[in-house]
Design a protein around this motif. Structure first.
Motif, short mmCIF file in Angstrom:
data_model
loop_
_atom_site.label_atom_id
_atom_site.label_comp_id
_atom_site.label_asym_id
_atom_site.label_seq_id
_atom_site.Cartn_x
_atom_site.Cartn_y
_atom_site.Cartn_z
N ALA A 237 0.76 -1.19 -0.03
CA ALA A 237 0.01 0.04 -0.05
C ALA A 237 0.95 1.16 -0.10
O ALA A 237 0.22 2.33 0.02
CB ALA A 237 -0.81 -0.15 1.14
N GLY A 238 2.10 1.07 0.10
CA GLY A 238 3.18 2.08 0.07
C GLY A 238 3.50 2.92 1.33
O GLY A 238 4.06 3.76 1.58
N GLN A 239 3.01 2.24 2.42
CA GLN A 239 3.23 2.63 3.92
C GLN A 239 4.52 2.29 4.20
O GLN A 239 4.95 0.85 4.24
CB GLN A 239 2.31 2.31 4.97
CG GLN A 239 0.94 2.87 4.83
CD GLN A 239 -0.13 1.82 5.52
OE1 GLN A 239 0.12 0.55 5.26
NE2 GLN A 239 -1.17 2.33 5.68
N ARG A 240 5.50 3.20 4.77
CA ARG A 240 6.78 2.73 5.19
C ARG A 240 6.62 1.98 6.60
O ARG A 240 5.87 2.24 7.29
CB ARG A 240 7.53 4.08 5.64
CG ARG A 240 8.97 4.05 5.23
CD ARG A 240 9.94 5.11 5.13
NE ARG A 240 11.09 4.80 6.01
CZ ARG A 240 11.89 5.94 6.72
NH1 ARG A 240 11.49 7.09 6.76
NH2 ARG A 240 12.99 5.31 7.30
N LEU A 241 7.58 0.87 6.52
CA LEU A 241 7.78 0.12 7.55
C LEU A 241 9.03 0.32 8.43
O LEU A 241 10.09 0.03 7.74
CB LEU A 241 7.33 -1.22 7.28
CG LEU A 241 6.14 -1.67 6.52
CD1 LEU A 241 6.16 -2.98 5.96
CD2 LEU A 241 4.90 -1.38 7.28
N ARG A 242 8.91 0.26 9.64
CA ARG A 242 10.31 -0.01 10.46
C ARG A 242 10.53 -1.18 10.78
O ARG A 242 9.98 -1.97 11.70
CB ARG A 242 10.06 0.86 11.74
CG ARG A 242 9.88 2.26 11.56
CD ARG A 242 10.30 3.11 12.77
NE ARG A 242 9.92 4.53 12.49
CZ ARG A 242 10.65 5.21 11.74
NH1 ARG A 242 12.15 4.71 11.51
NH2 ARG A 242 10.68 6.51 11.43
N LYS A 243 11.51 -1.60 10.27
CA LYS A 243 11.97 -3.10 10.26
C LYS A 243 13.61 -3.18 10.68
O LYS A 243 14.17 -2.60 10.02
CB LYS A 243 11.72 -3.95 8.93
CG LYS A 243 10.14 -3.98 8.68
CD LYS A 243 9.91 -5.11 8.16
CE LYS A 243 8.52 -5.85 8.71
NZ LYS A 243 8.43 -7.15 8.59
N HIS A 244 13.89 -4.26 11.24
CA HIS A 244 15.27 -4.20 11.66
C HIS A 244 15.88 -5.58 11.45
O HIS A 244 15.16 -6.53 11.79
CB HIS A 244 15.64 -3.93 13.16
CG HIS A 244 15.06 -2.69 13.61
ND1 HIS A 244 15.65 -1.41 12.95
CD2 HIS A 244 13.99 -2.08 14.21
CE1 HIS A 244 15.00 -0.45 13.53
NE2 HIS A 244 13.87 -0.72 14.15
N PRO A 245 17.00 -5.75 10.94
CA PRO A 245 17.51 -7.20 10.63
C PRO A 245 17.91 -7.81 12.10
O PRO A 245 18.03 -7.23 12.98
CB PRO A 245 18.90 -6.74 9.90
CG PRO A 245 19.24 -5.49 10.35
CD PRO A 245 17.92 -4.76 10.60
N HIS A 246 17.97 -8.98 12.02
CA HIS A 246 18.39 -9.90 13.17
C HIS A 246 19.73 -10.75 12.71
O HIS A 246 19.85 -10.89 11.61
CB HIS A 246 17.27 -10.91 13.61
CG HIS A 246 16.64 -11.81 12.92
ND1 HIS A 246 15.65 -11.36 11.95
CD2 HIS A 246 17.12 -12.90 12.54
CE1 HIS A 246 15.58 -12.79 11.16
NE2 HIS A 246 16.32 -13.57 11.36
N LEU A 247 20.31 -11.24 13.66
CA LEU A 247 21.63 -11.77 13.55
C LEU A 247 21.20 -13.51 13.35
O LEU A 247 20.81 -13.99 14.29
CB LEU A 247 22.59 -11.66 14.41
CG LEU A 247 23.34 -10.50 14.59
CD1 LEU A 247 24.34 -10.36 15.58
CD2 LEU A 247 23.93 -10.09 12.96
N LEU A 248 21.62 -14.17 12.29
CA LEU A 248 21.47 -15.29 12.37
C LEU A 248 22.58 -16.21 13.15
O LEU A 248 23.63 -15.64 12.61
CB LEU A 248 21.68 -15.66 10.70
CG LEU A 248 20.41 -15.87 9.92
CD1 LEU A 248 20.70 -16.46 8.76
CD2 LEU A 248 19.16 -16.74 10.44
N SER A 249 22.28 -17.06 13.78
CA SER A 249 23.04 -17.89 14.36
C SER A 249 23.85 -19.06 13.53
O SER A 249 22.95 -19.44 12.53
CB SER A 249 22.78 -18.37 15.74
OG SER A 249 21.57 -18.96 15.49
N GLY A 250 24.82 -19.78 13.87
CA GLY A 250 25.22 -20.88 13.23
C GLY A 250 26.23 -20.59 12.08
O GLY A 250 26.34 -19.34 11.58
#
Ligand code: M6R
Length: 633
Positions: A237-250
């Protein structure tokens, strides 16, 4: 299926894209291609067949650019020819697109584009996308809208994805916006990787892990714009989202054969460790029948089991076979009525809603589109009902960071490790182990099993790894020799009964998919109701004949096949008194109680199909027409 990658950063894109595609080749290998952008031009190179062909083509070829996209294909629309290989470009060569999935309404879109003067050069559904994007950018330019958007390319892609129907993930680049790539996800996996001054996107994390552990899986209906400065995410819909990466383990996944000729053989040999890993993870090592503590620790919430009346399992292929064994265990040990559905059928003909029902989705990849859609449908149809009818969703998977685990309430990790061979072997074993643990857990909690019987089963399970080792050590050479006799055979029948009927199905599937020999699995008692008409001296029959409730019956069914001249191969303990008299060839497995026998009887099936395919000189790890992860419905 198909694997897609994207890169934007400071290094030469082509090398990174090829490396990424190498990690995604399990998703399809009908063709491969990459496109980069530099100096106002899209450079695109594609090749039919495996990635090696593309690499050969790239030798001595200048592929400039620090921004690019790549694709490895499993053909859906259009033959696996070079002209149908991705990336696909619009007719003016300004936009390039890679897609994983299917645009279901592509015919209408294509016709409409044709009416507006567009010409097409492929038979694919994807080719409409770059043409729609460029058309949209041109319209925005004509109406003076370009300056209204921080990223006109993102806006154009957003408008286009809203016109597409189906399940897809795409990555788009454009010569007019050489400092960005746009990725969009709708029901097909896509992960963004965050490096230092460089960003990645891919269908699966193995393509990103060599560069960074900071990842962000996109959700359905999300778009990401990757630039050298960072990543912006918005919804359709064009709304900006606040998203953050997470750290993959392994660790990043080491894809090595360790001296084995094929990954499949290596993975067959890894099965004792897989069983050990499951026992270690889920069964209390110290437990005895005298303890009052709980022997099985799956870490599942109590609400999942409360007043449980029924279980519905959805799965495909080998996971469906593991689920049939699971049904047997859940019904016989825990007394819970259980149905196993082909996930591809469930969505369009679901059973009537029942209260207090657990749905289990079984998928090693956690990305199988049929399984995910069946679960999504179930979740949706139960979401606003009375509490007893609310969805209870459990996943059984090898990939705890997959779409499946984000869809279900909780999941059992099968601890199999990455499987490269397209034919599932160790992940099947791990799924079986997950079902043994689940059924024992439920049986214990529902008091349908005595502590002594539980201890007996756990003790027997602890012997399984060394028993598998002994089958592998004693049988491989014998199976290899036997396989020589069958390299020209055209039809095979596998029979079993009870808990070993699914193993007959699995034996037949393994043979079909890697050796291309027609094979069928039947419940042994069903042969006389029709399929026995197929038998003659040219059709070998593999009979799984393990001591237990159906032993004598299977022996009789095997005799019936022998009377029709079929060459009879017995998967049976060496102590079987009838073995010499009934079977022409033996694939011995150690004595084990019937309930646990699938953990052993499947091993000769895997070895037989492997050696027949290897003998025929076929590509065991990447059989024709298949892909490891089936992300289209
Ligand atoms: O990843 P999944 O377990 O959901 O995959 C399901 C089937 O596609 C898969 O088991 C397929 O049948 C294998 N090639 C079997 O060896």
């Amino acid at each position: 299926m198909c694997g897609i990658v994207g890169y934007i950063g400071t290094q030469q894109a082509s090398e990174i894209l090829i490396e990424g595609l190498r990690c995604l080749e399990y998703r399809g290998y009908d063709s491969a291609g990459i496109a980069t952008v530099s100096e106002g031009e899209i450079h695109c190179i594609r090749a039919k067949g495996k990635l090696n062909n593309l690499q050969d083509k790239l030798m001595g070829h200048e592929m400039p650019g620090i921004v690019g996209i790549g694709h490895t294909r499993w053909a859906t629309h259009g033959k696996p020819e070079e002209h149908n290989a991705h990336p696909h470009l619009d007719m003016t060569r300004r936009v390039a697109v890679v897609q994983n999935g299917i645009v279901e309404n592509y015919r209408e879109l294509r016709e409409a584009l044709k009416e507006r003067g567009c010409t097409f050069v492929t038979e694919t559904d994807t080719e409409v996308i770059p043409n729609l994007v460029i058309e949209c950018l041109n319209q925005m330019k004509a109406t003076g809208e370009l300056s209204q958007h921080p990223s006109p390319l993102t806006e154009a892609v957003r408008r286009v994805v809203n016109q597409l129907e189906g399940a897809f993930a795409i990555v788009v680049l454009c010569v007019d916006y050489p400092d960005e790539i746009v990725a969009a996800r709708q029901q097909a996996p896509l992960v963004i990787g965050f490096g230092l001054g460089e960003f990645f996107c891919a269908s699966d994390t193995p393509a990103i892990l060599p560069h960074t552990r900071a990842v962000l899986p996109l959700e359905n209906g999300e778009l990401a714009t990757l630039t050298p400065l960072g990543v912006e995410v918005c919804n359709f819909a064009g709304q900006r989202l606040r998203k953050h990466p997470h750290l993959l383990s392994g660790a990043s996944i080491a894809v090595e054969k360790h001296g084995f000729r094929h990954f499949m053989l290596k993975e067959i040999y890894e099965q004792p460790s897989v069983v050990r890993a499951c026992l270690e993870a889920y069964i209390d090592r110290e437990w005895t029948a005298k303890e009052t503590t709980h022997p099985v620790q799956l870490g599942l919430p109590a609400e999942l089991y409360a007043d449980l009346q029924q279980i519905q399992i959805v799965a495909c292929g080998t996971s469906w076979h593991a689920s049939l064994v699971g049904k047997h265990l859940l019904e016989q040990l825990a007394g819970i009525p259980t149905q196993v559905h082909y996930a591809s059928e469930y969505r369009y003909a679901p059973p009537p809603l029942t209260p207090n029902t657990l749905m289990i989705g079984v998928t090693q990849s956690g990305e199988t589109a049929d399984t995910l859609s069946a679960i999504s449908m179930e979740k949706e149809r139960r979401s606003n009902l009375a509490p007893a009818f609310r969805p209870r969703l459990l996943g059984i998977t090898n990939r705890m960071q997959s779409t499946l685990t984000r869809l279900v309430d909780c999941a059992i990790d099968t601890h199999a490790g990455i499987e490269i061979g397209v034919a599932a072997t160790k992940t099947f074993m791990a799924q079986l182990m997950a079902f043994y643990c689940l059924a024992l857990d439920l049986a214990y909690q529902r008091k349908t099993i005595s502590p002594d019987r539980l201890q007996e089963i756990i003790t027997a399970l602890r012997h399984v790894p060394s028993q598998i080792e002994s089958v592998l050590a004693d049988q491989e050479q014998r199976v290899e020799e036997l396989a020589h006799d069958f390299s020209e055979t055209q039809d095979f029948i596998f029979v079993g009964r009870g808990i070993n009927f699914p193993i007959a199905l699995e034996g037949a599937l393994k043979l079909k998919e890697i050796s291309y020999i027609h094979a069928e699995g039947y419940p042994a008692g069903e042969m006389k109701h029709g399929p026995i008409a197929l038998l003659d001296a040219k059709v070998p029959v593999v009979a799984i004949t393990m001591p237990g409730a159906v032993y004598e019956k299977v022996i009789s069914n095997a005799q019936e096949a022998k009377a029709r001249d079929a060459r009879l191969i017995g998967v049976t303990p060496p102590t079987n008194p009838h073995a010499a008299e009934v079977f022409d060839d033996l694939l011995p497995v150690p004595e084990i109680e019937e309930l646990l026998s699938p953990l052993l009887t499947v091993i000769p099936m895997q070895l037989l199909s492997y050696h027949i395919a290897a003998r025929r000189g076929l590509d065991v790890d990447q059989p024709r027409n298949l892909a490891k992860s089936v992300t289209v419905e």
